[in-house]
Design a protein around this motif. Structure first.
Motif, PDB file in Angstrom:
ATOM      1  N   HIS A 172       0.801  -1.229   0.000  1.00 46.89           N
ATOM      2  CA  HIS A 172       0.000   0.000   0.000  1.00 46.89           C
ATOM      3  C   HIS A 172       0.829   1.272   0.000  1.00 46.89           C
ATOM      4  O   HIS A 172       0.259   2.360  -0.004  1.00 46.89           O
ATOM      5  N   GLY A 173       2.138   1.128   0.050  1.00 44.36           N
ATOM      6  CA  GLY A 173       2.955   2.321   0.209  1.00 44.36           C
ATOM      7  C   GLY A 173       3.133   3.109  -1.075  1.00 44.36           C
ATOM      8  O   GLY A 173       2.651   2.728  -2.140  1.00 44.36           O
ATOM      9  N   GLU A 174       3.820   4.217  -0.938  1.00 42.68           N
ATOM     10  CA  GLU A 174       4.111   5.046  -2.100  1.00 42.68           C
ATOM     11  C   GLU A 174       5.068   4.278  -3.017  1.00 42.68           C
ATOM     12  O   GLU A 174       6.007   3.637  -2.545  1.00 42.68           O
ATOM     13  N   PRO A 175       4.827   4.330  -4.322  1.00 40.90           N
ATOM     14  CA  PRO A 175       5.728   3.636  -5.243  1.00 40.90           C
ATOM     15  C   PRO A 175       7.079   4.347  -5.348  1.00 40.90           C
ATOM     16  O   PRO A 175       7.194   5.534  -5.060  1.00 40.90           O
ATOM     17  N   ASP A 176       8.064   3.583  -5.754  1.00 42.74           N
ATOM     18  CA  ASP A 176       9.382   4.117  -6.089  1.00 42.74           C
ATOM     19  C   ASP A 176      10.097   4.797  -4.930  1.00 42.74           C
ATOM     20  O   ASP A 176      10.880   5.711  -5.125  1.00 42.74           O
ATOM     21  N   THR A 177       9.797   4.391  -3.737  1.00 43.16           N
ATOM     22  CA  THR A 177      10.593   4.914  -2.630  1.00 43.16           C
ATOM     23  C   THR A 177      11.767   3.972  -2.396  1.00 43.16           C
ATOM     24  O   THR A 177      11.733   2.795  -2.780  1.00 43.16           O
ATOM     25  N   GLU A 178      12.754   4.503  -1.739  1.00 40.76           N
ATOM     26  CA  GLU A 178      13.963   3.695  -1.515  1.00 40.76           C
ATOM     27  C   GLU A 178      13.643   2.482  -0.639  1.00 40.76           C
ATOM     28  O   GLU A 178      14.102   1.376  -0.891  1.00 40.76           O
ATOM     29  N   SER A 179      12.814   2.717   0.375  1.00 41.80           N
ATOM     30  CA  SER A 179      12.503   1.614   1.284  1.00 41.80           C
ATOM     31  C   SER A 179      11.723   0.515   0.562  1.00 41.80           C
ATOM     32  O   SER A 179      11.889  -0.676   0.834  1.00 41.80           O
ATOM     33  N   ARG A 180      10.888   0.928  -0.368  1.00 44.78           N
ATOM     34  CA  ARG A 180      10.129  -0.056  -1.130  1.00 44.78           C
ATOM     35  C   ARG A 180      11.072  -0.909  -1.975  1.00 44.78           C
ATOM     36  O   ARG A 180      10.927  -2.130  -2.053  1.00 44.78           O
ATOM     37  N   GLN A 181      12.021  -0.247  -2.611  1.00 42.74           N
ATOM     38  CA  GLN A 181      12.966  -0.992  -3.440  1.00 42.74           C
ATOM     39  C   GLN A 181      13.780  -1.973  -2.597  1.00 42.74           C
ATOM     40  O   GLN A 181      14.046  -3.096  -3.018  1.00 42.74           O
ATOM     41  N   ARG A 182      14.135  -1.533  -1.392  1.00 44.55           N
ATOM     42  CA  ARG A 182      14.875  -2.434  -0.498  1.00 44.55           C
ATOM     43  C   ARG A 182      14.013  -3.625  -0.114  1.00 44.55           C
ATOM     44  O   ARG A 182      14.461  -4.770  -0.126  1.00 44.55           O
ATOM     45  N   GLY A 183      12.751  -3.334   0.191  1.00 40.63           N
ATOM     46  CA  GLY A 183      11.841  -4.407   0.584  1.00 40.63           C
ATOM     47  C   GLY A 183      11.641  -5.403  -0.550  1.00 40.63           C
ATOM     48  O   GLY A 183      11.683  -6.614  -0.342  1.00 40.63           O
ATOM     49  N   LEU A 184      11.440  -4.865  -1.745  1.00 40.25           N
ATOM     50  CA  LEU A 184      11.230  -5.750  -2.895  1.00 40.25           C
ATOM     51  C   LEU A 184      12.455  -6.610  -3.154  1.00 40.25           C
ATOM     52  O   LEU A 184      12.345  -7.805  -3.448  1.00 40.25           O
ATOM     53  N   ALA A 185      13.610  -5.999  -3.035  1.00 41.56           N
ATOM     54  CA  ALA A 185      14.848  -6.753  -3.260  1.00 41.56           C
ATOM     55  C   ALA A 185      14.944  -7.893  -2.257  1.00 41.56           C
ATOM     56  O   ALA A 185      15.368  -9.007  -2.601  1.00 41.56           O
ATOM     57  N   HIS A 186      14.534  -7.644  -1.037  1.00 38.90           N
ATOM     58  CA  HIS A 186      14.563  -8.711  -0.031  1.00 38.90           C
ATOM     59  C   HIS A 186      13.571  -9.813  -0.379  1.00 38.90           C
ATOM     60  O   HIS A 186      13.902 -10.996  -0.350  1.00 38.90           O
ATOM     61  N   VAL A 187      12.373  -9.411  -0.723  1.00 40.13           N
ATOM     62  CA  VAL A 187      11.317 -10.405  -0.968  1.00 40.13           C
ATOM     63  C   VAL A 187      11.670 -11.292  -2.146  1.00 40.13           C
ATOM     64  O   VAL A 187      11.380 -12.495  -2.145  1.00 40.13           O
ATOM     65  N   LYS A 188      12.328 -10.704  -3.140  1.00 42.07           N
ATOM     66  CA  LYS A 188      12.664 -11.501  -4.322  1.00 42.07           C
ATOM     67  C   LYS A 188      13.610 -12.642  -3.986  1.00 42.07           C
ATOM     68  O   LYS A 188      13.667 -13.636  -4.706  1.00 42.07           O
ATOM     69  N   GLY A 189      14.321 -12.480  -2.905  1.00 40.59           N
ATOM     70  CA  GLY A 189      15.238 -13.561  -2.536  1.00 40.59           C
ATOM     71  C   GLY A 189      14.782 -14.358  -1.335  1.00 40.59           C
ATOM     72  O   GLY A 189      15.532 -15.192  -0.844  1.00 40.59           O
ATOM     73  N   CYS A 190      13.577 -14.103  -0.847  1.00 48.00           N
ATOM     74  CA  CYS A 190      13.132 -14.750   0.385  1.00 48.00           C
ATOM     75  C   CYS A 190      11.785 -15.437   0.148  1.00 48.00           C
ATOM     76  O   CYS A 190      10.780 -14.765  -0.076  1.00 48.00           O
ATOM     77  N   THR A 191      11.797 -16.738   0.179  1.00 49.87           N
ATOM     78  CA  THR A 191      10.587 -17.479  -0.126  1.00 49.87           C
ATOM     79  C   THR A 191       9.483 -17.216   0.890  1.00 49.87           C
ATOM     80  O   THR A 191       8.311 -17.048   0.524  1.00 49.87           O
ATOM     81  N   ALA A 192       9.832 -17.144   2.160  1.00 45.35           N
ATOM     82  CA  ALA A 192       8.812 -16.932   3.206  1.00 45.35           C
ATOM     83  C   ALA A 192       8.164 -15.564   3.053  1.00 45.35           C
ATOM     84  O   ALA A 192       6.933 -15.432   3.123  1.00 45.35           O
ATOM     85  N   CYS A 193       8.995 -14.531   2.850  1.00 47.45           N
ATOM     86  CA  CYS A 193       8.439 -13.179   2.695  1.00 47.45           C
ATOM     87  C   CYS A 193       7.633 -13.079   1.404  1.00 47.45           C
ATOM     88  O   CYS A 193       6.624 -12.369   1.340  1.00 47.45           O
ATOM     89  N   SER A 194       8.117 -13.791   0.384  1.00 49.73           N
ATOM     90  CA  SER A 194       7.403 -13.797  -0.886  1.00 49.73           C
ATOM     91  C   SER A 194       5.997 -14.371  -0.698  1.00 49.73           C
ATOM     92  O   SER A 194       5.009 -13.829  -1.212  1.00 49.73           O
ATOM     93  N   ALA A 195       5.915 -15.464   0.080  1.00 52.18           N
ATOM     94  CA  ALA A 195       4.602 -16.074   0.327  1.00 52.18           C
ATOM     95  C   ALA A 195       3.702 -15.130   1.132  1.00 52.18           C
ATOM     96  O   ALA A 195       2.507 -15.002   0.855  1.00 52.18           O
ATOM     97  N   SER A 196       4.300 -14.450   2.111  1.00 51.90           N
ATOM     98  CA  SER A 196       3.500 -13.510   2.916  1.00 51.90           C
ATOM     99  C   SER A 196       3.017 -12.346   2.060  1.00 51.90           C
ATOM    100  O   SER A 196       1.861 -11.909   2.178  1.00 51.90           O
ATOM    101  N   LEU A 197       3.907 -11.828   1.217  1.00 55.15           N
ATOM    102  CA  LEU A 197       3.523 -10.712   0.353  1.00 55.15           C
ATOM    103  C   LEU A 197       2.396 -11.129  -0.579  1.00 55.15           C
ATOM    104  O   LEU A 197       1.437 -10.374  -0.807  1.00 55.15           O
TER     105      LEU A 197
END
Lengths: 252, 278
Positions: free
Chosen positions: B24-49
């Motif tokens: 739900h957050g603002e697009p293209d923020t630095e924190s969002r990019q960091r979060g996405l980068a994490h989720v792409k490599g994390c199966t558990a977070c990916s499932a939660s997302l």
């Protein structure tokens, strides 16, 4: 019930609070100030954030009590979100002088009361004691982290990127239908009623059949096998589709 | 806590708030990019997302079903059950343009109804003196059940409903009398008399058109004396009350010229009618 011991930690100790709560506060202010003809999209955004925030705390409270099914949680979140939206619109809940932490704490409180209400008024449901599946990371145990195997990570991400490219070629509505079914596993009825789809459920199934074939052909045409896709390929696709949808909305 | 390094880095998963910020957050923020980068490599977070995104899409459907009135093409019971019974938010003071248009349409319809009601009221007021006169002079039919002896000797009072209706009529409970006597079936020997009492009660209540329709169901030959004369009298009075003065005048003239007791009533009524007209 020992209510005082049921406090779910909310990131409200600092005034900053969670970012989604700050966004919710700002959207509520915008909604109150918006002229009538601009309210509809804001109402939806506010409601969605209220719903998501409530669900976040409902899940935490219900998890502790183990008394609500996931469907119950979404129903209760929907009802309370509508109630809060009414309060925002009528000015009975004023967020302009609140910091994000307070907004989050308020939602946590509403969620806690909703769970207690549900427990009191739904004895039958309470007896059933259907446990809400706990997200593994909420347990605080870091041992179960499952990152991709480094040897195949690059290859799998390339596969995900290729799949995303194939999906991007689809028409916007077909793309959304494909994502909601294949990635999010939503039923046809729900997809049919989605505001960006608005079709007959059977029509959705027909489109899905065609689109799935197109995506598979495209994917295999690149020499890739569906089995090489990582389980979290959807993150890559979701991220790209969100960006694509934003740019499509921005382009008249 | 979002790990700053992704890929094979070992670290804590995304928290619920961070997942919400991703969805739900603002697009293209630095924190969002960091979060996405994490989720792409994390199966558990990916499932939660994935769960959170699915929840969001279901919530959008719920919102549109409940508030925006999206078409219910779906027959998915579970989803419908989840989306139902949600009150629509009260419209704001201004409302959306669609709501404003609807309010205007409702106001226009209400104004039209008001005008029509005024016309009807004016018309009813215009004939009010005659209606008042007709209701006042209609008189009462013989009240007691012992009068209910039919031409062929059958006892109309055999029906409890008929007796109760006549008794209600006698004590002036005209609404109750109408309710009861309307229930007398057409194959009941007391049906013609019951209908006559219904018509009389309706005339006394000022419901002249309704009374006329009840009288039209009867033929004078179906009624014994003095009921057939009362039928003619009530027909004339209900016509007068309903504003059908030509028919009332004709019928009253006919009654006046006859030898029956109602002739006196007809002459008196005609005099009063002329006085009202003056």
């Amino acid at each position: 019930m020992a209510l005082d011991s049921d406090v779910i930690p909310v990131d409200s100790a600092s005034e900053a609070g969670p970012r989604w709560a700050a966004r919710l506060r700002d959207l509520c202010i915008d909604l109150r100030a918006a002229p009538d003809h601009e309210r509809s999209p804001l109402e939806e955004q506010v409601w969605l954030l209220l719903h998501a925030g409530l669900l976040r705390y409902l899940r935490a409270h219900a998890l502790r009590r183990g008394i609500m099914t996931p469907e119950d949680l979404e129903d209760v979140a929907s009802e309370r979100a509508f109630d809060l939206l009414q309060r925002v619109i009528s000015g009975r809940w004023e967020t302009s002088h609140r910091h994000a932490g307070e907004v989050a704490a308020f939602l946590a409180s509403v969620a806690r009361n909703a769970v207690i209400d549900h427990a009191r008024h739904s004895i039958r449901v309470a007896r059933r004691r259907v446990r809400v599946p706990a997200p593994s990371h909420d347990s605080g145990a870091p041992a179960s982290i499952a990152f991709d195997d480094p040897a195949h990570a690059v290859e799998r991400r390339e596969a995900a990127s290729t799949l995303a490219s194939c999906v991007e070629r689809l028409a916007p509505r077909a793309r959304r239908i494909w994502f909601m079914r294949v990635m999010l596993e939503l039923p046809s009825g729900t997809i049919a009623d989605h505001p960006e789809v608005r079709l007959n459920a059977k029509h959705v199934d027909v489109i899905l059949q065609r689109v799935r074939r197109e995506v598979r052909d495209c994917f295999e045409h690149q020499g890739l096998d569906v089995r090489t896709l990582p389980r979290n390929a959807f993150v890559e696709i979701w991220d790209r589709l969100v960006s694509l949808a934003d740019s499509e909305r921005a382009t008249p | 806590v979002i790990p700053r390094r992704t890929g094979e880095a070992r670290g804590p998963h995304l928290g619920e708030d961070e997942l919400l910020d991703l969805v739900h957050g603002e697009p293209d923020t630095e924190s969002r990019q960091r979060g996405l980068a994490h989720v792409k490599g994390c199966t558990a977070c990916s499932a939660s997302l994935k769960e959170r995104i699915a929840e969001q899409e279901r919530a959008r459907v719920t919102f549109h079903r409940a508030v925006r009135g999206s078409a219910h093409h779906s027959s998915d019971g579970a989803e419908s059950a989840a989306g139902k019974q949600i009150p629509r938010p009260a419209p704001s003071a201004g409302g959306t343009p669609r709501e404003a248009a609807m309010r205007r349409a409702i106001l226009a319809a209400a104004a039209t109804l008001l005008v029509i009601a005024s016309i009807v009221l004016w018309r009813s007021t215009a004939r009010d003196p005659l209606a008042t006169l007709a209701a006042a002079r209609s008189g009462s039919l013989p009240p007691h059940p012992e009068f209910l002896t039919l031409r062929h000797g059958s006892e109309a009072g055999a029906s409890v409903v008929t007796r109760s209706g006549i008794e209600a009529y006698a004590r002036g409970d005209l609404k109750r009398a109408v309710d009861l006597l309307e229930r007398v079936p057409s194959n009941d020997p007391a049906f013609p008399l019951a209908r006559l009492y219904v018509a009389s009660a309706l005339v006394r209540r000022g419901q002249f058109e309704h009374a006329a329709s009840r009288l039209a169901e009867l033929h004078e030959d179906d009624l014994p004396e003095p009921w057939s004369d009362e039928h003619a009298w009530l027909s004339a009075v209900s016509s007068l009350g309903a504003g059908d003065t030509a028919r009332a005048d004709s019928m009253l003239h006919e009654i006046e010229t006859g030898p029956t007791a109602t002739a006196t009533r007809a002459r008196a009524l005609r005099r009063e009618w002329r006085a009202v007209q003056r």
